[in-house]
Structures are given as structure tokens and as C-alpha cells.
Design an enzyme around this catalytic site. Structure first.
Site, PDB file in Angstrom:
ATOM      1  N   LYS A  57    -143.904  50.176   1.923  1.00 16.67           N
ATOM      2  CA  LYS A  57    -142.453  50.151   1.804  1.00 16.67           C
ATOM      3  C   LYS A  57    -142.010  49.027   0.847  1.00 16.67           C
ATOM      4  O   LYS A  57    -142.688  48.001   0.758  1.00 16.67           O
ATOM      5  CB  LYS A  57    -141.917  49.867   3.208  1.00 16.67           C
ATOM      6  CG  LYS A  57    -140.451  49.700   3.344  1.00 16.67           C
ATOM      7  CD  LYS A  57    -140.169  49.230   4.776  1.00 16.67           C
ATOM      8  CE  LYS A  57    -138.714  48.891   4.943  1.00 16.67           C
ATOM      9  NZ  LYS A  57    -138.267  47.816   4.068  1.00 16.67           N
ATOM     10  N   LYS A  80    -146.309  43.985  -0.835  1.00 15.47           N
ATOM     11  CA  LYS A  80    -147.371  44.573  -1.664  1.00 15.47           C
ATOM     12  C   LYS A  80    -147.719  43.682  -2.848  1.00 15.47           C
ATOM     13  O   LYS A  80    -148.873  43.379  -3.087  1.00 15.47           O
ATOM     14  CB  LYS A  80    -146.933  45.939  -2.241  1.00 15.47           C
ATOM     15  CG  LYS A  80    -146.728  47.034  -1.259  1.00 15.47           C
ATOM     16  CD  LYS A  80    -146.285  48.310  -1.967  1.00 15.47           C
ATOM     17  CE  LYS A  80    -144.952  48.196  -2.678  1.00 15.47           C
ATOM     18  NZ  LYS A  80    -143.819  47.921  -1.812  1.00 15.47           N
ATOM     19  N   LYS A 102    -139.319  47.867  -9.775  1.00 14.71           N
ATOM     20  CA  LYS A 102    -138.941  46.440  -9.709  1.00 14.71           C
ATOM     21  C   LYS A 102    -139.695  45.629 -10.763  1.00 14.71           C
ATOM     22  O   LYS A 102    -139.233  44.569 -11.187  1.00 14.71           O
ATOM     23  CB  LYS A 102    -139.290  45.882  -8.312  1.00 14.71           C
ATOM     24  CG  LYS A 102    -138.076  45.532  -7.474  1.00 14.71           C
ATOM     25  CD  LYS A 102    -138.415  44.592  -6.298  1.00 14.71           C
ATOM     26  CE  LYS A 102    -139.316  45.186  -5.252  1.00 14.71           C
ATOM     27  NZ  LYS A 102    -139.687  44.230  -4.178  1.00 14.71           N
ATOM     28  N   ASP A 146    -142.049  54.211  -0.277  1.00  9.75           N
ATOM     29  CA  ASP A 146    -141.026  54.764   0.599  1.00  9.75           C
ATOM     30  C   ASP A 146    -140.142  55.762  -0.128  1.00  9.75           C
ATOM     31  O   ASP A 146    -139.197  56.286   0.434  1.00  9.75           O
ATOM     32  CB  ASP A 146    -140.185  53.686   1.284  1.00  9.75           C
ATOM     33  CG  ASP A 146    -139.685  52.628   0.324  1.00  9.75           C
ATOM     34  OD1 ASP A 146    -139.969  52.743  -0.888  1.00  9.75           O
ATOM     35  OD2 ASP A 146    -139.026  51.689   0.782  1.00  9.75           O
TER      36      ASP A 146
END
Ligand code: ADP
Ligand code: MG
Length: 279
Positions: A26, A31, A56, A140
Site C-alpha cells: 500500500k 516500501k 511518487k 493499492d
């Protein structure tokens, strides 16, 4: 066979088959922190490539010391990108790539992954002398782009990062569905602690339910933020710390892992019941 001179000046032999790992989880679960720190651990003895597949685009920030230009952005400026335009050398010679994503609200979030993988293949980046490739993948979002590392056979083994929180486990269960569909190899679940009650136990039981195992537990630590502020990994900023040791152990356990399963995700009722069991 590929030998890398380590910082201690010794030759460490490594196998000639590239270990290709995908880390899913998620958004915001940890991560990139895990990927960058285990990449730093592997870089002691191995040639490592890290590919950030999250729009991101911050997976490699703590390895490179800054944000990287993304493959999507480079291609906007330049049609004929070279290796030097998209692959950057970070901490201890870790090779860093960020796929990037479209502007928020525009287009498909996973497109960057597809474009990046095609370009890296064309530039023959994968035929370099690589020991370890790590993909950092958002899990996700249900989107074909994010399935690429698995679907197109770029990665051989998958690890899922989760905490003991509902949404993180919910996403982890969904990722298991994706892995099952793609007949992927799940190597284990990584528990990145948020500090909630019974957290390790919840994650252990989750792993058991989906027929996998917990391969590592990373405690919460303020050293993560302290390193992040300086755009460094914990391994670089606090190499002697306990937290660095946790990342090194995880890196080692993942490296030597030989147990893989096709996961058995829970259906929604099973998942609800599982989660209620702890509260
Ligand atoms: P993701 O890549 O899954 O979106 P990040 O690795 O960027 O998540 O982590 C999200 C935030 O959580 C970051 O600000 C990071 O500093 C923090 N974080 C991650 N792991 C830990 C940890 N073990 N202890 C403390 N903070 C952590
Ligand atoms: Mg990230």
C-alpha cells in the site's frame, strides 16, 4: 561470475543469475524505505539496480541524495534517451531509475512503469552485469501498469510490505489476488511496524492465512526520519544502529530465501472475519 570490490577491499564472489525482486504494498506503508535500505545492504557485495515504479518517484531519493528525473519526464524532453539520461549512480554505486507517472488527475498511473520497462530493455540496461534488481511497486491501485514487473516476467519473486493496520492488510490481500492471477512467486510478507497492539501476531496470522510467511519484521524507528531528512538511507547515516541491522538481516533473509508460494488470498468475508478476530 561477477566480483565487486567492496568497501573493505575484498572480492566477494556472487552467483551469475540476477536476483529479481519486486516489493509491493500500500502507498505510504514503507516500501521505498525498505527497498532503498536493502539495496544499500546488497551494494556492499553486489551490483544493484533499483527501479522505482511508484508515480511518487521517491524510491531512490535516499540512495541518490536527491530526487531523480523520471523516465516519463525525460522522454517528454527527449525522444532518444540514453542510459545516462535515465540511470543514475547512487550510494555505493547502486544504479537508480524512477519510472514516474503522469500529472495527478491525468492519464493512467501505471503507464510510467510500462514506458520505463520498454526503454530500459531497449537500452539493454538489464544485460548489464547485475546481481540484484529491486522493483518498488505501488500495490493499492488496481492497474495493469503496476502488474508489469510480474506479468512481463521482469521479476521472479515478490514480497509484500504491510503493517497490522486494516487498510495495509486489505491492500496486501488484494496484492495476493494479483500475484495468484499472474502465477507469481510470493516470497513472504514484510511487517513494517506502525506500533499497533499485537502487530507482529496479526501480520503472522495474515501470512499464514494467505499461505505465506513473515520474512522480516522492521520496527518503527525515528532514525528513519532522521536519515530521510538528509536524503540518506539508515544504512548510510546510521550504519552502526540496530535499525540498520534490521534492514541488513531482512536483505540477507530475502537473498537466501528459497520458499515461494502461490498465495491464497481471502475473500472479503474471510478478510473481515480475520480482522475482527483481533479486536
Ligand atoms: P511507501 O514507499 O510505501 O509509500 P515510504 O517508504 O515512503 O512508503 O514510507 C512512508 C513514511 O513512513 C516515510 O516518511 C518514512 O519515513 C516512514 N517510515 C517507513 N518505515 C518506517 C519505520 N520503520 N519507522 C519509522 N518511520 C518509517
Ligand atoms: Mg514509495
Amino acid at each position: 561470475m561477477n566480483n565487486k570490490i567492496t568497501s573493505h577491499g575484498t572480492d566477494v564472489p556472487s552467483t551469475n543469475k540476477t536476483k529479481r525482486i519486486a516489493i509491493y504494498g500500500k502507498g505510504g506503508i514503507g516500501k521505498s524505505t525498505i527497498v532503498s535500505n536493502i539495496a544499500a545492504a546488497y551494494s556492499q557485495d553486489h551490483n544493484v539496480l533499483v527501479i522505482g515504479c511508484d508515480p511518487k518517484a521517491d524510491t531512490t531519493r535516499t540512495l541518490y541524495g536527491n530526487r531523480l528525473p523520471t523516465v516519463l519526464n525525460v522522454l517528454k524532453e527527449k525522444r532518444q534517451a540514453t542510459v545516462d539520461d535515465v540511470v543514475f549512480e547512487g550510494y555505493n554505486q547502486v544504479m537508480c531509475v524512477e519510472s514516474g507517472g503522469p500529472e495527478p488527475g491525468v492519464g493512467c498511473a501505471g503507464r510510467g512503469v510500462i514506458v520505463a520497462m520498454n526503454l530500459l530493455e531497449k537500452l539493454e540496461v538489464f544485460s548489464e552485469d547485475l546481481d540484484v534488481i529491486i522493483y518498488d511497486v505501488l500495490g493499492d491501485v488496481v492497474c495493469g501498469g503496476f502488474a508489469v514487473p510480474l506479468r512481463e516476467d521482469f521479476a521472479d519473486e515478490v514480497y509484500i510490505v504491510t503493517s497490522g493496520e486494516y487498510m495495509a492488510l486489505y491492500a496486501a490481500n488484494n496484492i495476493c489476488k494479483g500475484i495468484k492471477k499472474l502465477k507469481g512467486n510470493l516470497g513472504g510478507i514484510i511487517c513494517n511496524c506502525k506500533g499497533i497492539e499485537n502487530e507482529e501476531e496479526i501480520v503472522r496470522q495474515f501470512a499464514q492465512q494467505v499461505e505465506s510467511k513473515v520474512i522480516g519484521v522492521i520496527p518503527r524507528s525515528e532514525l528513519v526520519q532522521k536519515s530521510e531528512i538528509e536524503a540518506k538511507t539508515v544504512l548510510e547515516k546510521f550504519p552502526e544502529s540496530k535499525q540498520a541491522e534490521f534492514y541488513r538481516k531482512l536483505a540477507d533473509d530475502v537473498f537466501h530465501n528459497e520458499e515461494f508460494t502461490v498465495p491464497h488470498p481471502m475473500d472479503i468475508e474471510e478478510f473481515e472475519e480475520f480482522f475482527r478476530g483481533f479486536h
